[in-house]
Motif scaffolding. Structure first.
Motif, PDB file in Angstrom:
ATOM      1  N   ALA A 111       5.378  -9.313  -8.681  1.00  0.00           N
ATOM      2  CA  ALA A 111       5.363  -9.978  -7.376  1.00  0.00           C
ATOM      3  C   ALA A 111       6.756 -10.328  -6.879  1.00  0.00           C
ATOM      4  O   ALA A 111       7.068 -10.134  -5.702  1.00  0.00           O
ATOM      5  CB  ALA A 111       4.482 -11.227  -7.434  1.00  0.00           C
TER       6      ALA A 111
ATOM      7  N   LEU B  40       8.922  -7.397  -5.720  1.00  0.00           N
ATOM      8  CA  LEU B  40       8.229  -6.852  -4.545  1.00  0.00           C
ATOM      9  C   LEU B  40       8.552  -7.673  -3.301  1.00  0.00           C
ATOM     10  O   LEU B  40       8.989  -7.147  -2.269  1.00  0.00           O
ATOM     11  CB  LEU B  40       6.718  -6.852  -4.790  1.00  0.00           C
ATOM     12  N   MET B  41       8.359  -8.988  -3.413  1.00  0.00           N
ATOM     13  CA  MET B  41       8.572  -9.844  -2.247  1.00  0.00           C
ATOM     14  C   MET B  41      10.057  -9.882  -1.859  1.00  0.00           C
ATOM     15  O   MET B  41      10.387  -9.888  -0.670  1.00  0.00           O
ATOM     16  CB  MET B  41       8.062 -11.262  -2.529  1.00  0.00           C
TER      17      MET B  41
ATOM     18  N   ILE C 201      10.790  -6.831   0.137  1.00  0.00           N
ATOM     19  CA  ILE C 201      10.252  -6.943   1.501  1.00  0.00           C
ATOM     20  C   ILE C 201      11.172  -7.806   2.362  1.00  0.00           C
ATOM     21  O   ILE C 201      11.529  -7.449   3.487  1.00  0.00           O
ATOM     22  CB  ILE C 201       8.814  -7.515   1.473  1.00  0.00           C
ATOM     23  N   GLU C 202      11.598  -8.943   1.807  1.00  0.00           N
ATOM     24  CA  GLU C 202      12.496  -9.827   2.571  1.00  0.00           C
ATOM     25  C   GLU C 202      13.814  -9.117   2.895  1.00  0.00           C
ATOM     26  O   GLU C 202      14.364  -9.261   3.987  1.00  0.00           O
ATOM     27  CB  GLU C 202      12.788 -11.120   1.793  1.00  0.00           C
TER      28      GLU C 202
ATOM     29  N   LEU D  13      13.353  -6.799   5.790  1.00  0.00           N
ATOM     30  CA  LEU D  13      13.250  -7.546   7.044  1.00  0.00           C
ATOM     31  C   LEU D  13      14.623  -8.066   7.458  1.00  0.00           C
ATOM     32  O   LEU D  13      14.989  -8.037   8.637  1.00  0.00           O
ATOM     33  CB  LEU D  13      12.243  -8.690   6.902  1.00  0.00           C
ATOM     34  N   GLU D  14      15.384  -8.498   6.473  1.00  0.00           N
ATOM     35  CA  GLU D  14      16.738  -8.979   6.752  1.00  0.00           C
ATOM     36  C   GLU D  14      17.587  -7.860   7.365  1.00  0.00           C
ATOM     37  O   GLU D  14      18.392  -8.096   8.267  1.00  0.00           O
ATOM     38  CB  GLU D  14      17.358  -9.446   5.427  1.00  0.00           C
TER      39      GLU D  14
ATOM     40  N   MET E  69       3.461  -0.026  -2.006  1.00  0.00           N
ATOM     41  CA  MET E  69       2.854  -1.306  -1.644  1.00  0.00           C
ATOM     42  C   MET E  69       3.752  -2.061  -0.663  1.00  0.00           C
ATOM     43  O   MET E  69       3.268  -2.664   0.302  1.00  0.00           O
ATOM     44  CB  MET E  69       2.618  -2.129  -2.908  1.00  0.00           C
TER      45      MET E  69
ATOM     46  N   SER F  28       3.290  -0.662   2.675  1.00  0.00           N
ATOM     47  CA  SER F  28       1.994  -1.022   3.269  1.00  0.00           C
ATOM     48  C   SER F  28       1.985  -2.439   3.832  1.00  0.00           C
ATOM     49  O   SER F  28       1.194  -2.751   4.712  1.00  0.00           O
ATOM     50  CB  SER F  28       0.864  -0.858   2.246  1.00  0.00           C
ATOM     51  N   LEU F  29       2.867  -3.298   3.313  1.00  0.00           N
ATOM     52  CA  LEU F  29       2.828  -4.715   3.700  1.00  0.00           C
ATOM     53  C   LEU F  29       3.868  -5.128   4.738  1.00  0.00           C
ATOM     54  O   LEU F  29       3.633  -6.049   5.516  1.00  0.00           O
ATOM     55  CB  LEU F  29       3.000  -5.602   2.469  1.00  0.00           C
ATOM     56  N   VAL F  30       5.022  -4.487   4.720  1.00  0.00           N
ATOM     57  CA  VAL F  30       6.078  -4.946   5.619  1.00  0.00           C
ATOM     58  C   VAL F  30       5.665  -4.613   7.055  1.00  0.00           C
ATOM     59  O   VAL F  30       5.280  -3.479   7.360  1.00  0.00           O
ATOM     60  CB  VAL F  30       7.453  -4.353   5.202  1.00  0.00           C
ATOM     61  N   LEU F  31       5.658  -5.601   7.909  1.00  0.00           N
ATOM     62  CA  LEU F  31       5.219  -5.458   9.303  1.00  0.00           C
ATOM     63  C   LEU F  31       3.827  -4.838   9.400  1.00  0.00           C
ATOM     64  O   LEU F  31       3.524  -4.106  10.329  1.00  0.00           O
ATOM     65  CB  LEU F  31       6.235  -4.627  10.100  1.00  0.00           C
TER      66      LEU F  31
ATOM     67  N   ILE G 207       1.036  -3.439  -8.022  1.00  0.00           N
ATOM     68  CA  ILE G 207       1.923  -4.139  -8.946  1.00  0.00           C
ATOM     69  C   ILE G 207       1.039  -4.739 -10.046  1.00  0.00           C
ATOM     70  O   ILE G 207      -0.190  -4.715  -9.959  1.00  0.00           O
ATOM     71  CB  ILE G 207       2.767  -5.243  -8.264  1.00  0.00           C
TER      72      ILE G 207
END
Ligand SMILES: NC(=O)c1ccc[n+]([C@@H]2O[C@H](COP(=O)([O-])OP(=O)(O)OC[C@H]3O[C@@H](n4cnc5c(N)ncnc54)[C@H](O)[C@@H]3O)[C@@H](O)[C@H]2O)c1
Ligand SMILES: NC(=O)c1ccc[n+]([C@@H]2O[C@H](COP(=O)([O-])OP(=O)(O)OC[C@H]3O[C@@H](n4cnc5c(N)ncnc54)[C@H](O)[C@@H]3O)[C@@H](O)[C@H]2O)c1
Lengths: 348, 348
Positions: free
Chosen positions: A70, A73-74, A77-78, A81-82, A105, A108-111, A136
């Protein structure tokens, strides 16, 4: 070789060959304003001055399985976005099955989902390159958190495979072997002939392709694993228990699990798989077959029972050949299984 | 009232009425071996001895927006896995839009997706109950991480709405108002008449239903927001900037944003919305309309420019009425926008 999926929609092409990365990738990246690269750190270290030299400022991610959690992964993603990723950006994921699973994954999750392309770099990843599963790991088990999300394309440049460690090569070959066996006895005979002396990447191309095609046939019929997709887990029931207990690479454990499934197919369905031949083949290439002799029956059964997929009450489910080309889900009672595990030791 | 979606597949029913929770929920939970409840802590505190008294050992989650972050999301997923959730289990999410957004995302990710039902408990959640968007917030902005994942059913028991704080009621009413305005001038007139003196939950049922239906029509045509779904963002361009700057509830900020959109529609497309009437209506009910007089033009423009959805270079996009029943995406130059923001202060 280009293989096209045949879903109802959102189809994509898996290109498999040597030295295709640069050209194929270009046709994709040209279509997007912004492209973000996620690359396994080990792969990047090996190829940053050669095959990956034209890739500028990639996001280099932690190598292999350690990425499938996790918090990396997170964080990734951040990071995307940054860096200002948009809905119409493209993510290119370069690495083995682990990088592909977590990278998919992330896409699939970002935006709520952006396009992505997977560039598999391991032999085992020929398996994850098709099927659309992303994942994950949870604290409670592998691959328990994820989604179904398809890439726009898979570019499988086989040049990458030459730098695999022997352990990784054997692991990936386990899945190639499984796919050959699922296809036909002729296919697996032919694979064993080609790799009789040693497993050479250059000899595997056609088997990688037929393995991908086989998996594609199965998963397009049954994306969400309600029926025939389960057969792809051949060898996984005991395999997962061995993998967990002895901490050996996935595909190597599956290889031992396959041997046990063939043994059970002989015992339960009167098949005549030549176990000694398979055993010798595996031993010759360095698969840890001795674990089948050393394993403790109780430990194995306990682990198989923890695997929620494969057990119901006192029954544990195996995928067996009930006929030369027919696979069957077979439930075996704990007490019987105990005997089989004991007796395969004597047989081998 | 039961409203059925009309997607190509995976359709579901949104039931809207008073006192329907127990019966409707039962018809669903009976179909599953295991049911897991995720309930907003504030909702659970209010209703655990009444409407929710038959729910045993729920997972009580942190209230409202604070649930929409990576770590409560992942902790809840781990909790569900620890409790032994299976692919064929059901998750029931009870709470407002925030609980619904994160709960839906959890359902989409655990074991790559299990069935879930949403029980909205706020007025604003009539909006999130339809559309299939799930999300959590990123460090870089709201709702930037998520998926598209539809519930099996939405049970909107309006009894819950009576315990909303006045602030939450006004916020939810902002979206009800928006949907009425998007539907027709007749609809919004009728809504304003019914709520002339005060906004009473009991008078809103038909408007909640027509709002859900309107949103359904739009999102079934355009699930992934490439076209007409954008019109649902009426009032959101300035609304988001006000929400961010003055930390007021979403739907209240949208209400002020709507007023600005009507003003722009008059100015740019020669519409004749009676601004004073709308302004007085909002002021009467306690919407912070004075912010439209106090706001700083430069601050607002800077914030609108940070909202990636709504700006391209020097242009900021608004949703306006170009005709009584026609919505249009209209790009306005920064310098012109500055003037409009200044001039609406004089007009009001
Ligand atoms: N999604 C699916 O359908 C699916 C199917 C099978 C396996 N998987 C997943 O794939 C993973 C296993 O795949 P894997 O073995 O490719 O794992 P991996 O990605 O962990 O790679 C194994 C190791 O090889 C290194 N590596 C990668 N490419 C290399 C190269 N070209 N040269 C040298 N080293 C290289 C990696 O850094 C890593 O240390 C597991 O997490 C498994 O769950 C997924
Ligand atoms: N997915 C979508 O399409 C969509 C659409 C609109 C809004 N949203 C999201 O919804 C959220 C806003 O919705 P919301 O206002 O319902 O938020 P919320 O869930 O945060 O609820 C607001 C507050 O009211 C409390 N509450 C909930 N039910 C209550 C009740 N019956 N009585 C008393 N208090 C109660 C909550 O604990 C919370 O403190 C935002 O996160 C927004 O992004 C999503």
């Amino acid at each position: 070789m280009d293989i096209r999926t045949s879903y109802k929609n959102n189809n994509y092409t898996i290109s498999v060959a040597n030295d295709i990365l640069e050209n194929k990738l270009k046709t994709w990246t040209e279509q997007y304003e912004d492209v973000f690269y996620l690359i396994d750190e080990n792969v990047y270290a090996l190829y940053k001055d050669t095959k990956l030299k034209n890739i500028h400022s990639p996001i280099v991610v932690t190598g292999g399985e350690s990425f499938k959690y996790a918090s990396p992964l997170m964080n990734t993603i951040e990071k995307l976005l940054e860096l200002g990723i948009k809905r119409n950006s493209l993510i290119v994921v370069i690495g083995g099955g682990a990088t592909g699973d977590a990278g998919g994954m992330i896409a699939s999750l970002v935006l709520r989902g952006v396009d992505y392309i997977h560039i598999p770099t391991t032999l085992l990843a020929h398996d994850s390159a098709i099927g659309g599963k992303t994942a994950i790991n949870s604290l409670h088990g592998k691959n328990l958190i994820g989604s179904f999300y398809r890439p726009k394309a898979v570019i499988y440049d086989l040049d990458f495979l030459y730098s695999l460690s022997n352990d990784e090569k054997l692991s990936g070959f386990g899945e190639v072997f499984k796919h050959a066996l699922l296809l036909s006895e002729i296919e697996v005979e032919s694979l064993m002939k080609v790799t009789k002396d040693s497993i050479e990447i250059k000899d595997l191309t056609e088997f990688i392709i037929s393995g991908i095609k086989l998996k594609m046939d199965i998963v397009t019929k049954d994306e969400h694993e309600s029926g025939s997709r389960k057969f792809l887990n051949l060898g996984h029931t005991l395999g997962h228990a061995i993998e967990y207990q002895y901490k050996i690479p996935h595909g190597q454990a599956v290889m031992l699990g396959i041997l046990f499934s063939l043994y059970l197919s002989n015992e339960i369905y009167q098949q005549d798989f030549d176990l000694v031949k398979y055993y010798n083949f595996m031993a010759h290439h360095g698969y840890p077959v001795q674990l089948l002799q050393n394993m403790n029956e109780d430990d194995m059964i306990k682990l198989m029972q923890q695997d929620k997929k494969n057990h119901q009450g006192d029954l544990i489910t195996f995928i067996l050949f009930s006929d030369t080309n027919t696979l069957t889900l077979t439930d075996i009672k704990k007490s019987d299984l105990y005997d089989y595990l004991r007796r395969i030791k004597e047989t081998l």
